[in-house]
Design a protein around this motif. Structure first.
Motif, PDB file in Angstrom:
ATOM      1  N   GLU A 118      -7.084  10.858 -22.720  1.00 57.56           N
ATOM      2  CA  GLU A 118      -7.588  12.555 -22.864  1.00 57.56           C
ATOM      3  C   GLU A 118      -8.518  12.585 -23.819  1.00 57.56           C
ATOM      4  O   GLU A 118      -8.445  12.001 -24.859  1.00 57.56           O
ATOM      5  CB  GLU A 118      -6.361  13.310 -23.010  1.00 57.56           C
ATOM      6  CG  GLU A 118      -6.665  14.755 -23.045  1.00 57.56           C
ATOM      7  CD  GLU A 118      -5.497  15.647 -23.145  1.00 57.56           C
ATOM      8  OE1 GLU A 118      -5.155  16.379 -22.369  1.00 57.56           O
ATOM      9  OE2 GLU A 118      -4.879  15.788 -24.392  1.00 57.56           O
ATOM     10  N   VAL A 120     -10.615  15.793 -26.007  1.00 55.82           N
ATOM     11  CA  VAL A 120     -10.182  17.093 -26.147  1.00 55.82           C
ATOM     12  C   VAL A 120     -11.597  17.335 -27.183  1.00 55.82           C
ATOM     13  O   VAL A 120     -11.806  16.987 -28.335  1.00 55.82           O
ATOM     14  CB  VAL A 120      -9.132  17.484 -27.074  1.00 55.82           C
ATOM     15  CG1 VAL A 120      -9.059  18.919 -27.297  1.00 55.82           C
ATOM     16  CG2 VAL A 120      -7.984  17.115 -26.112  1.00 55.82           C
ATOM     17  N   ASP A 141      -1.337  22.525 -23.706  1.00 54.37           N
ATOM     18  CA  ASP A 141      -1.731  23.886 -23.342  1.00 54.37           C
ATOM     19  C   ASP A 141      -2.168  24.335 -24.632  1.00 54.37           C
ATOM     20  O   ASP A 141      -1.737  24.305 -25.613  1.00 54.37           O
ATOM     21  CB  ASP A 141      -0.662  24.789 -22.797  1.00 54.37           C
ATOM     22  CG  ASP A 141      -0.862  25.924 -22.081  1.00 54.37           C
ATOM     23  OD1 ASP A 141      -1.350  26.816 -22.981  1.00 54.37           O
ATOM     24  OD2 ASP A 141      -0.972  26.399 -20.895  1.00 54.37           O
ATOM     25  N   ARG A 184     -10.535  18.228 -21.873  1.00 51.95           N
ATOM     26  CA  ARG A 184      -9.955  19.488 -22.026  1.00 51.95           C
ATOM     27  C   ARG A 184     -10.830  20.179 -23.183  1.00 51.95           C
ATOM     28  O   ARG A 184     -11.493  19.535 -24.042  1.00 51.95           O
ATOM     29  CB  ARG A 184      -8.701  19.836 -22.470  1.00 51.95           C
ATOM     30  CG  ARG A 184      -7.655  19.453 -21.356  1.00 51.95           C
ATOM     31  CD  ARG A 184      -6.157  19.783 -21.925  1.00 51.95           C
ATOM     32  NE  ARG A 184      -5.845  19.059 -22.929  1.00 51.95           N
ATOM     33  CZ  ARG A 184      -5.292  19.854 -24.096  1.00 51.95           C
ATOM     34  NH1 ARG A 184      -5.457  20.836 -24.311  1.00 51.95           N
ATOM     35  NH2 ARG A 184      -4.853  18.748 -25.092  1.00 51.95           N
ATOM     36  N   MET A 203     -16.540  20.586 -19.964  1.00 49.32           N
ATOM     37  CA  MET A 203     -15.241  20.769 -20.265  1.00 49.32           C
ATOM     38  C   MET A 203     -15.112  22.472 -20.694  1.00 49.32           C
ATOM     39  O   MET A 203     -15.480  22.981 -21.562  1.00 49.32           O
ATOM     40  CB  MET A 203     -14.910  19.914 -21.829  1.00 49.32           C
ATOM     41  CG  MET A 203     -15.355  18.535 -21.652  1.00 49.32           C
ATOM     42  SD  MET A 203     -15.624  17.765 -23.080  1.00 49.32           S
ATOM     43  CE  MET A 203     -13.736  17.694 -23.687  1.00 49.32           C
ATOM     44  N   SER A 207      -8.839  24.868 -18.596  1.00 56.12           N
ATOM     45  CA  SER A 207      -8.977  24.014 -17.238  1.00 56.12           C
ATOM     46  C   SER A 207      -9.172  22.563 -17.677  1.00 56.12           C
ATOM     47  O   SER A 207      -9.685  22.348 -18.687  1.00 56.12           O
ATOM     48  CB  SER A 207     -10.106  24.482 -16.255  1.00 56.12           C
ATOM     49  OG  SER A 207     -11.365  24.350 -16.900  1.00 56.12           O
ATOM     50  N   GLU A 208      -8.858  21.624 -16.796  1.00 58.21           N
ATOM     51  CA  GLU A 208      -9.104  20.267 -16.860  1.00 58.21           C
ATOM     52  C   GLU A 208     -10.048  19.730 -16.130  1.00 58.21           C
ATOM     53  O   GLU A 208     -10.176  20.259 -14.509  1.00 58.21           O
ATOM     54  CB  GLU A 208      -7.769  19.528 -16.661  1.00 58.21           C
ATOM     55  CG  GLU A 208      -6.753  19.830 -17.853  1.00 58.21           C
ATOM     56  CD  GLU A 208      -5.418  19.231 -17.488  1.00 58.21           C
ATOM     57  OE1 GLU A 208      -5.274  18.449 -16.295  1.00 58.21           O
ATOM     58  OE2 GLU A 208      -4.581  19.099 -18.499  1.00 58.21           O
TER      59      GLU A 208
END
Length: 279
Positions: A118, A120, A141, A184, A203, A207-208
């Motif tokens: 992932e 971010v 989240d 994300r 991104m 949402s993803e």
């Protein structure tokens, strides 16, 4: 005559610049050669169209140049001409879109054995989260974002506890192994982009998005944000290090889990609250 000559000279100069330009794509370092092929096909198709249209323009300027006594000829609408132009344009659009759609379909369908990482984005830095020993990523989240949980990882999800958290620094990945990149954003629209990988994706907050690639060369490659995200946009950079599996496992062993990172942050907060000299 002079204008017609300049137009043809523009066509020749443009073609030569494209063929001999020193600015070209960086050497590819993943499996996405079909993306390069699609780009090359797009250049060739649009290049041929450019040469034909601009050359025709130059010919028209020369052929229908001013002559004393010449009167303009009115040509009514031609359904046959419009049909041919529409058909040729449709064929060109199909040849432009079809390869891109095929590449896109492959780009967003990772293989079953792809590891998940992932990414971010947050003004103006990159953060990374990797699965723990169980190979699973916990849910996340934005509602869970706090000072000791900047990625918003769900602390109540049992799959989150062993997740590895990399706050800034470099992201390491093993060579020749497929990776699914889960994207994300915490605040605004960012775009994760590695030029050598031919990989980029928006991104969006709330949402993803995702794509995948298989790195094929070891080395260090720069991560860029390709969407303007504020005054610090140009500083939003990072590195992904592609290395052997042995070196990757050594790097993994040095990373903190989500639980360890939270406990460490809690200890620092409590120490700051007590103040110096207090037990």
């Amino acid at each position: 005559m002079i204008i017609a000559g300049l137009i043809i000279l523009l066509v020749i100069a443009s073609v030569l610049f494209h063929l001999y330009s020193p600015w070209w794509t960086t050497p590819i370092a993943t499996n996405w050669t079909n993306i390069d092929s699609t780009l090359s096909l797009t250049f060739w198709l649009t290049g041929v169209a450019f040469v034909l249209v601009i050359s025709f323009l130059g010919w028209c300027v020369w052929r229908y140049r001013h002559h004393a006594g010449r009167v303009a000829h009115y040509e009514p609408e031609s359904g046959r001409l419009e049909m041919w132009l529409g058909a040729i344009t449709a064929v060109g659009v199909v040849f432009l879109l079809a390869p891109g759609l095929i590449a896109w379909g492959k780009f967003i369908n990772p293989p079953a054995d792809a590891a998940t990482v992932e990414i971010v984005g947050q003004q103006w830095a990159w953060y990374y989260r990797l699965p723990g020993p169980d190979g699973k990523l916990g849910r996340a989240d934005a509602r869970f974002v706090t000072a000791d949980n900047p990625l918003g990882v769900n602390p109540y999800d049992p799959n989150s506890k062993g997740n590895l958290i990399v706050n800034g620094g470099d992201l390491h990945l093993p060579v020749n192994k497929p990776v699914k990149i889960l994207l994300r954003s915490i605040d605004v629209i960012h775009n994760f982009y590695i030029p050598e990988f031919r990989a980029k994706m928006d991104m969006l907050p709330g949402s993803e998005s995702y794509f995948w690639f298989t790195p094929t060369k070891t080395g260090t490659f720069e991560i860029l944000c390709a969407a303007y995200c504020g005054v610090g946009h140009s500083y939003m950079r990072g590195n992904v290090v592609i290395e052997s599996d042995d070196d990757y496992q050594k790097w993994i062993a040095q990373q903190q889990s989500f639980t360890q990172a939270r406990n460490g942050a809690g200890d620092r907060v409590r120490a700051a609250a007590r103040g110096p000299g207090e037990d």
